[in-house]
Enzyme design. Sequence first.
Site, PDB file in Angstrom:
ATOM      1  CE1 TYR A  86      46.787  93.528  13.822  1.00 31.95           C
ATOM      2  CE2 TYR A  86      44.408  93.272  13.572  1.00 31.95           C
ATOM      3  CZ  TYR A  86      45.511  94.068  13.794  1.00 31.95           C
ATOM      4  OH  TYR A  86      45.349  95.420  14.004  1.00 31.95           O
TER       5      TYR A  86
ATOM      6  CG  ASN B 130      50.728 103.541  16.072  1.00 34.48           C
ATOM      7  OD1 ASN B 130      49.507 103.430  16.018  1.00 34.48           O
ATOM      8  ND2 ASN B 130      51.467 103.679  14.969  1.00 34.48           N
TER       9      ASN B 130
END
Length: 278
Positions: free
Chosen positions: A161, A92
């Site tokens: 990203y 995560n």
Amino acid sequence: MSFTGKTVIITGSSNGIGRSAALLFAQDGANVTITGRNAERLEETRQLILESGVSESHLNSVVADVTTSDGQDLLVKSTLDKFGKIHILVNNAGATIPDTTGATGTDQTIDVYHKNLKLNLQAVIEMTKKVKPYLMETQGEIVNVSSIAAGPQAQSDVLYYGIAKAALDQYTRSTAIDLIQQGIRVNSVSPGVVHTGFTDALGMPDEASKKFFDYLEAHKECIPSRVVGTPEDIANIILFLADRELSSYIIGETIVADGGSTLVKGSQATDLRTILGL
């Protein structure tokens, strides 16, 4: 309690989606290793889980940097030392790492590129390799947390990203086919806009964050459901994908949870009567 007797490692569980997933897994009977770099926030997660009625014996809290080899090794070793086995890995930990100069797009430095790739992709690859032998023993599960920034829409402001998350989606697909041969299932969830700490990471003050979320909710071309997601929304999907009873035939897929954001086209975002002058 479907995860009774199962052991879960959740990276990036000191806040947001990881914290919510850790709480749900623990409440559903799992042994949970929580981890993050911020000791204070990680302790908040630990206390939240304990206050929900979960025993200390089912919780392993580790302050570590998952982008370092030492941090990864500590996560794996401490989990095995306390619980003996590993059944589920939730990758995560992730964030949009901005350029400290304020540059965006192609003006960002290569250093920012490396930092985004190291956290959002390389750490997942390294954790997967290190946990693989133990998941082979338990016929376990891996759930990766990606983002709708992976595309196909462009992410010009935070392109590094977006690149990292797009690569993570391909890594999920490819490892799923590789690891299912050893009995390990790999899947992913791709959140849209969610009330987590990502605006803090971008340097937004609280007032600016509220304006940001309020604007998105008010415009159907941003979020058709007009609701910003919660960490629990994504955590529930993580638990579904980690439950072989419920999702056994799902292999290498990414579930998008974004309130419909990625389905919006220009014609859907504009009132047809206004276009036609009616």
